[in-house]
Write a protein that holds these residues in place. Structure first.
Motif, PDB file in Angstrom:
ATOM      1  N   THR A   1      20.765 -72.935  57.718  1.00 50.50           N
ATOM      2  CA  THR A   1      22.133 -73.457  57.777  1.00 50.50           C
ATOM      3  C   THR A   1      22.435 -74.068  59.132  1.00 50.50           C
ATOM      4  O   THR A   1      23.095 -75.116  59.228  1.00 50.50           O
ATOM      5  CB  THR A   1      23.138 -72.333  57.466  1.00 50.50           C
ATOM      6  N   LEU A   2      21.955 -73.437  60.203  1.00 49.47           N
ATOM      7  CA  LEU A   2      22.254 -73.922  61.548  1.00 49.47           C
ATOM      8  C   LEU A   2      21.347 -75.065  61.995  1.00 49.47           C
ATOM      9  O   LEU A   2      21.633 -75.693  63.026  1.00 49.47           O
ATOM     10  CB  LEU A   2      22.137 -72.777  62.555  1.00 49.47           C
TER      11      LEU A   2
ATOM     12  N   ARG B   1      31.918 -67.207  58.650  1.00 52.18           N
ATOM     13  CA  ARG B   1      31.062 -66.110  58.205  1.00 52.18           C
ATOM     14  C   ARG B   1      31.261 -65.754  56.736  1.00 52.18           C
ATOM     15  O   ARG B   1      30.426 -65.069  56.147  1.00 52.18           O
ATOM     16  CB  ARG B   1      31.334 -64.857  59.046  1.00 52.18           C
TER      17      ARG B   1
ATOM     18  N   PRO C   1      29.024 -68.924  63.548  1.00 51.86           N
ATOM     19  CA  PRO C   1      29.702 -68.261  62.429  1.00 51.86           C
ATOM     20  C   PRO C   1      30.779 -67.278  62.853  1.00 51.86           C
ATOM     21  O   PRO C   1      30.539 -66.356  63.634  1.00 51.86           O
ATOM     22  CB  PRO C   1      28.552 -67.548  61.706  1.00 51.86           C
TER      23      PRO C   1
ATOM     24  N   ARG D   1      36.485 -69.654  55.561  1.00 53.22           N
ATOM     25  CA  ARG D   1      36.391 -71.087  55.283  1.00 53.22           C
ATOM     26  C   ARG D   1      37.691 -71.595  54.663  1.00 53.22           C
ATOM     27  O   ARG D   1      38.194 -72.659  55.034  1.00 53.22           O
ATOM     28  CB  ARG D   1      35.213 -71.364  54.356  1.00 53.22           C
TER      29      ARG D   1
ATOM     30  N   VAL E   1      31.318 -74.681  57.177  1.00 54.61           N
ATOM     31  CA  VAL E   1      30.188 -74.324  56.323  1.00 54.61           C
ATOM     32  C   VAL E   1      29.967 -72.822  56.455  1.00 54.61           C
ATOM     33  O   VAL E   1      30.016 -72.276  57.563  1.00 54.61           O
ATOM     34  CB  VAL E   1      28.920 -75.092  56.748  1.00 54.61           C
ATOM     35  N   THR E   2      29.730 -72.127  55.357  1.00 56.70           N
ATOM     36  CA  THR E   2      29.504 -70.682  55.441  1.00 56.70           C
ATOM     37  C   THR E   2      28.092 -70.387  55.938  1.00 56.70           C
ATOM     38  O   THR E   2      27.126 -71.055  55.574  1.00 56.70           O
ATOM     39  CB  THR E   2      29.715 -70.008  54.072  1.00 56.70           C
ATOM     40  N   CYS E   3      28.007 -69.368  56.782  1.00 51.92           N
ATOM     41  CA  CYS E   3      26.734 -68.933  57.358  1.00 51.92           C
ATOM     42  C   CYS E   3      26.864 -67.457  57.705  1.00 51.92           C
ATOM     43  O   CYS E   3      27.890 -67.038  58.257  1.00 51.92           O
ATOM     44  CB  CYS E   3      26.431 -69.743  58.621  1.00 51.92           C
TER      45      CYS E   3
ATOM     46  N   PHE F   1      31.278 -73.156  61.623  1.00 48.47           N
ATOM     47  CA  PHE F   1      30.603 -72.307  60.648  1.00 48.47           C
ATOM     48  C   PHE F   1      31.448 -71.054  60.433  1.00 48.47           C
ATOM     49  O   PHE F   1      31.848 -70.391  61.405  1.00 48.47           O
ATOM     50  CB  PHE F   1      29.205 -71.932  61.124  1.00 48.47           C
TER      51      PHE F   1
ATOM     52  N   TRP G   1      28.497 -62.215  50.801  1.00 51.01           N
ATOM     53  CA  TRP G   1      27.050 -62.046  50.895  1.00 51.01           C
ATOM     54  C   TRP G   1      26.555 -60.827  50.113  1.00 51.01           C
ATOM     55  O   TRP G   1      25.537 -60.244  50.447  1.00 51.01           O
ATOM     56  CB  TRP G   1      26.640 -61.934  52.368  1.00 51.01           C
TER      57      TRP G   1
ATOM     58  N   THR H   1      18.400 -67.842  55.696  1.00 46.82           N
ATOM     59  CA  THR H   1      19.655 -68.537  55.403  1.00 46.82           C
ATOM     60  C   THR H   1      20.331 -68.995  56.682  1.00 46.82           C
ATOM     61  O   THR H   1      20.824 -70.134  56.780  1.00 46.82           O
ATOM     62  CB  THR H   1      20.598 -67.613  54.607  1.00 46.82           C
ATOM     63  N   ILE H   2      20.379 -68.132  57.688  1.00 46.20           N
ATOM     64  CA  ILE H   2      21.009 -68.479  58.959  1.00 46.20           C
ATOM     65  C   ILE H   2      20.331 -69.678  59.603  1.00 46.20           C
ATOM     66  O   ILE H   2      20.981 -70.663  59.977  1.00 46.20           O
ATOM     67  CB  ILE H   2      20.981 -67.267  59.915  1.00 46.20           C
TER      68      ILE H   2
END
Length: 298
Positions: A12-13, A144, A112, A149, A161-163, A142, A287, A8-9
């Motif tokens: 996303t990045l 966390r 994040p 957000r 953006v969530t990360c 980003f 999460w 996911t990390i």
């Protein structure tokens, strides 16, 4: 679950990859192994998406606009993530604003993070933050967790953006436990209240204090060509001391986000309390599907 977080990390990045040389700003040259874990995770994430280490890295007090421009030209500036975006930790926020002013044409990525706002807001600092960030269309943020957000949008008019936290990219090993419980509770501006019962914080650990003191000396003496290696080495030592302390317990009770995440990563049961800014439970709630072992005591 750890592998899902890692995927996911990096996914996303990926859109925030740098086209050329880049900088990583706000190395944690202070006693907080959680921020050291973020640094090491950021190093792994950025090398994975960019294929190279940063051409320039700076501490809170060590940023040089001239050296940064010489190293990266018009390249991307990454700010280290964590829990200090806002006015509760003004030195970190002013560093970001100084960088934005010094490098007006460079793309900026904030890795994040969570927000930390003071009980009595510094309206001037927040207004300056709002203005400088909103005037930079090449800036990406980003968050966390979903709460961060929302706070960025509602209080500062900034989109994010969530990360997940970058510490999930670390591979950790720990010895078997030797006691039932380790309690690690904050005694700083983010403490939600006085701890009930015996507990320690990071600063109470002699190994952590020694790693911090020796690390400062090492980084001050390191030649420029070895500075990044020295920073990684000091951060690794701090994280290793933290993991060894947490590993003593079969369970870890804490209101520190990274104590919880590191403990879960080494297979410890985690009893979770929130902190004063709300970031701990906000992270767990965002999460939860990927962090089933984190829960709050009833």
């Amino acid at each position: 679950m750890t592998e899902a977080l890692r995927r996911t990390i990096l996914a996303t990045l990926a859109d925030a990859a740098a086209a050329g040389p880049y900088a990583l700003i706000d190395y944690p040259n202070y006693l907080n192994p959680g921020d050291a874990a973020i640094w090491l995770g950021a190093r792994r994430a950025l090398e994975a998406i960019n294929g190279r280490p940063p051409a320039y890295a700076a501490t809170l007090r060590g940023f040089s606009p001239a050296r940064c421009r010489a190293a990266i030209g018009g390249g991307t500036v990454y700010f280290l993530g964590g829990g200090n975006f806002g006015d509760l930790y003004p030195r970190h926020q002013r560093l970001r604003l100084d960088v934005l002013r010094a490098l007006p044409g460079n793309p900026v990525v904030h890795l994040p993070m969570s927000c930390a706002f003071a009980p009595a807001p510094d309206e001037a600092l927040l207004a300056e933050t709002r203005a400088l960030y909103r005037d930079r269309p090449s800036t990406r943020l980003f968050a966390r967790d979903r709460r961060a957000r929302s706070e960025l949008q509602e209080r500062l008019g900034l989109d994010a953006v969530t990360c997940p936290d970058l510490c999930h990219l670390l591979s950790l090993a720990a010895p078997p436990p030797c006691r039932d419980l380790v309690r690690l509770m904050r005694r700083d501006p983010e403490a939600a209240g006085p701890s009930t019962g015996p507990a320690r914080d990071w600063r109470d650990m002699p190994g952590q204090r020694l790693a911090n003191r020796l690390g400062k000396l090492l980084l001050a003496a390191a030649p420029a060509r070895l500075a990044l290696t020295a920073q990684d080495g000091v951060a690794t030592r701090k994280v290793n001391h933290a993991v060894a302390a947490l590993a003593r317990g079969r369970a870890v009770e804490t209101d520190r986000l990274h104590a919880a995440l590191l403990a879960a990563a080494i297979g410890r049961e985690v009893l979770l309390h929130d902190n004063a800014t709300g970031k701990v439970l906000a992270y767990r709630e965002t999460w939860a599907a990927l962090l089933p072992d984190l829960f709050r005591p009833q």
